[in-house]
Design a protein around this motif. Structure first.
Motif, PDB file in Angstrom:
ATOM      1  N   SER A  88       1.035  -1.026   0.042  1.00  0.00           N
ATOM      2  CA  SER A  88      -0.059   0.036  -0.046  1.00  0.00           C
ATOM      3  C   SER A  88       0.740   1.183  -0.027  1.00  0.00           C
ATOM      4  N   ILE A  89       0.441   2.119  -0.623  1.00  0.00           N
ATOM      5  CA  ILE A  89       0.936   3.603  -0.921  1.00  0.00           C
ATOM      6  C   ILE A  89       0.338   4.665  -0.289  1.00  0.00           C
ATOM      7  N   THR A  90       0.826   5.193   0.822  1.00  0.00           N
ATOM      8  CA  THR A  90      -0.115   6.272   1.383  1.00  0.00           C
ATOM      9  C   THR A  90       0.726   7.628   1.614  1.00  0.00           C
ATOM     10  N   PRO A  91       0.103   8.562   1.579  1.00  0.00           N
ATOM     11  CA  PRO A  91       0.848   9.966   1.701  1.00  0.00           C
ATOM     12  C   PRO A  91       1.900   9.994   2.563  1.00  0.00           C
ATOM     13  N   GLN A  92       2.909  10.674   2.203  1.00  0.00           N
ATOM     14  CA  GLN A  92       4.020  10.782   3.119  1.00  0.00           C
ATOM     15  C   GLN A  92       4.336  12.064   3.722  1.00  0.00           C
ATOM     16  N   GLN A  93       3.617  12.980   3.049  1.00  0.00           N
ATOM     17  CA  GLN A  93       4.041  14.664   3.318  1.00  0.00           C
ATOM     18  C   GLN A  93       2.825  15.006   4.374  1.00  0.00           C
ATOM     19  N   ASP A  94       3.124  15.390   5.515  1.00  0.00           N
ATOM     20  CA  ASP A  94       2.060  15.953   6.441  1.00  0.00           C
ATOM     21  C   ASP A  94       1.421  17.179   6.056  1.00  0.00           C
ATOM     22  N   GLY A  95       0.388  17.610   6.465  1.00  0.00           N
ATOM     23  CA  GLY A  95      -0.341  18.750   6.377  1.00  0.00           C
ATOM     24  C   GLY A  95      -1.270  19.026   7.632  1.00  0.00           C
ATOM     25  N   GLU A 115       1.847  14.224  -4.377  1.00  0.00           N
ATOM     26  CA  GLU A 115       0.746  14.450  -3.420  1.00  0.00           C
ATOM     27  C   GLU A 115       0.468  15.769  -3.572  1.00  0.00           C
ATOM     28  N   LYS A 116      -0.535  16.245  -3.004  1.00  0.00           N
ATOM     29  CA  LYS A 116      -1.306  17.425  -2.652  1.00  0.00           C
ATOM     30  C   LYS A 116      -1.649  17.780  -1.112  1.00  0.00           C
ATOM     31  N   TRP A 117      -0.890  18.614  -0.475  1.00  0.00           N
ATOM     32  CA  TRP A 117      -0.887  18.624   0.941  1.00  0.00           C
ATOM     33  C   TRP A 117      -1.361  20.064   1.353  1.00  0.00           C
ATOM     34  N   TYR A 118      -1.971  20.275   2.472  1.00  0.00           N
ATOM     35  CA  TYR A 118      -2.568  21.396   2.998  1.00  0.00           C
ATOM     36  C   TYR A 118      -1.763  22.167   3.957  1.00  0.00           C
ATOM     37  N   ARG A 119      -1.377  23.305   3.717  1.00  0.00           N
ATOM     38  CA  ARG A 119      -0.629  24.281   4.334  1.00  0.00           C
ATOM     39  C   ARG A 119      -1.666  24.848   5.498  1.00  0.00           C
ATOM     40  N   THR A 120      -0.757  25.383   6.616  1.00  0.00           N
ATOM     41  CA  THR A 120      -1.791  26.141   7.634  1.00  0.00           C
ATOM     42  C   THR A 120      -2.769  26.843   7.076  1.00  0.00           C
ATOM     43  N   ASN A 121      -2.522  27.688   6.371  1.00  0.00           N
ATOM     44  CA  ASN A 121      -3.733  28.762   5.968  1.00  0.00           C
ATOM     45  C   ASN A 121      -4.616  28.145   4.892  1.00  0.00           C
ATOM     46  N   ASP A 122      -4.425  27.197   4.019  1.00  0.00           N
ATOM     47  CA  ASP A 122      -5.294  26.753   3.097  1.00  0.00           C
ATOM     48  C   ASP A 122      -6.589  26.276   3.611  1.00  0.00           C
ATOM     49  N   ALA A 123      -7.351  26.780   2.708  1.00  0.00           N
ATOM     50  CA  ALA A 123      -8.939  26.501   2.652  1.00  0.00           C
ATOM     51  C   ALA A 123      -9.073  24.940   2.739  1.00  0.00           C
ATOM     52  N   HIS A 124      -9.987  24.399   3.256  1.00  0.00           N
ATOM     53  CA  HIS A 124     -10.367  22.928   3.116  1.00  0.00           C
ATOM     54  C   HIS A 124     -10.447  22.547   1.619  1.00  0.00           C
ATOM     55  N   CYS A 125     -10.931  23.463   0.974  1.00  0.00           N
ATOM     56  CA  CYS A 125     -11.100  23.041  -0.392  1.00  0.00           C
ATOM     57  C   CYS A 125      -9.914  22.948  -1.336  1.00  0.00           C
ATOM     58  N   CYS A 126      -8.945  23.513  -0.831  1.00  0.00           N
ATOM     59  CA  CYS A 126      -7.696  24.120  -1.712  1.00  0.00           C
ATOM     60  C   CYS A 126      -6.354  23.663  -1.096  1.00  0.00           C
ATOM     61  N   PRO A 127      -5.830  22.501  -1.324  1.00  0.00           N
ATOM     62  CA  PRO A 127      -4.657  22.503  -0.936  1.00  0.00           C
ATOM     63  C   PRO A 127      -3.417  23.083  -1.789  1.00  0.00           C
ATOM     64  N   SER A 128      -2.479  23.864  -1.158  1.00  0.00           N
ATOM     65  CA  SER A 128      -1.741  24.613  -2.278  1.00  0.00           C
ATOM     66  C   SER A 128      -0.225  23.807  -2.145  1.00  0.00           C
ATOM     67  N   GLY A 129       0.069  22.921  -1.468  1.00  0.00           N
ATOM     68  CA  GLY A 129       1.456  22.400  -1.141  1.00  0.00           C
ATOM     69  C   GLY A 129       1.502  21.151  -2.491  1.00  0.00           C
ATOM     70  N   ASP A 130       2.736  21.043  -2.730  1.00  0.00           N
ATOM     71  CA  ASP A 130       2.958  19.743  -3.847  1.00  0.00           C
ATOM     72  C   ASP A 130       4.182  19.009  -3.275  1.00  0.00           C
ATOM     73  N   ALA A 131       3.959  17.713  -3.506  1.00  0.00           N
ATOM     74  CA  ALA A 131       5.071  17.121  -2.832  1.00  0.00           C
ATOM     75  C   ALA A 131       5.333  15.839  -3.737  1.00  0.00           C
ATOM     76  N   VAL A 132       6.659  15.094  -3.717  1.00  0.00           N
ATOM     77  CA  VAL A 132       6.680  13.971  -4.605  1.00  0.00           C
ATOM     78  C   VAL A 132       7.550  12.882  -3.608  1.00  0.00           C
ATOM     79  N   THR A 133       7.080  11.824  -3.569  1.00  0.00           N
ATOM     80  CA  THR A 133       7.772  10.637  -2.888  1.00  0.00           C
ATOM     81  C   THR A 133       8.000   9.668  -3.715  1.00  0.00           C
ATOM     82  N   VAL A 134       9.416   9.128  -3.575  1.00  0.00           N
ATOM     83  CA  VAL A 134       9.503   8.017  -4.506  1.00  0.00           C
ATOM     84  C   VAL A 134       9.745   6.821  -3.567  1.00  0.00           C
ATOM     85  N   THR A 150       7.627  20.084  -3.663  1.00  0.00           N
ATOM     86  CA  THR A 150       8.082  20.792  -5.030  1.00  0.00           C
ATOM     87  C   THR A 150       7.322  22.143  -5.138  1.00  0.00           C
ATOM     88  N   SER A 151       6.556  22.497  -4.124  1.00  0.00           N
ATOM     89  CA  SER A 151       5.764  23.861  -4.180  1.00  0.00           C
ATOM     90  C   SER A 151       4.997  24.148  -2.927  1.00  0.00           C
TER      91      SER A 151
END
Length: 151
Positions: A88-95, A115-134, A150-151
């Motif tokens: 099983s592959i699960t998200p690795q970036q915490d938000g 992965e798309k992850w939520y920063r502290t001030n992100d609305a529940h609809c819209c995660p602004s963080g991007d990450a890649v896990t190999v 990555t962003s």
């Protein structure tokens, strides 16, 4: 492939015709497990037969406002003429909320997951963080690397 009758993971869940099942969690009680429509194909072991990643999510059946509890890909490989769960592959970036998996690419010995992850001030609809896990494949085992933002 008849994904409605494929086990995920192992033999613990069999999805019904609507792609849903229920399970019991010691933390959440009765939870709903859903098989998504996202199915990704690619090779990781060089045998010229694709491995398959199927999206699976779990929620608390609407008991709380933020119903999503977990999400991931169940990765299948070949065991002779049969399918077997590789892992099983699960998200690795915490938000702030559950990190979403938005895609994966297969290559020899690895699966790169977006992965798309939520920063502290992100609305529940819209995660602004991007990450890649190999995730590396060593034999019949998948191991997560450290997520790279990555962003």
């Amino acid at each position: 492939m008849d994904w409605a009758n494929a086990p995920a993971p192992g033999d613990f869940v069999r999805f019904g015709a609507r792609g849903e099942a229920t399970a019991t969690s010691t933390v959440w009680g009765t939870v709903r497990v859903r098989r998504g429509t996202t199915v990704l194909y690619g090779g990781t072991d060089g045998d010229h037969r694709d491995e398959v990643a199927v999206y699976v999510g779990c929620d608390d059946n609407g008991a709380t406002q933020n119903t999503q509890i977990a999400a991931g890909y169940v990765v299948y490989t070949h065991a002779g003429d049969d399918l077997a769960v590789l892992g099983s592959i699960t998200p690795q970036q915490d938000g702030e909320y559950l990190t979403a998996l938005t895609g994966a690419e297969f290559a020899p010995g690895r699966i790169t997951v977006h992965e798309k992850w939520y920063r502290t001030n992100d609305a529940h609809c819209c995660p602004s963080g991007d990450a890649v896990t190999v995730w590396t494949r060593e034999g019949d085992r998948l191991t997560a690397g450290v997520p790279r933002i990555t962003s």
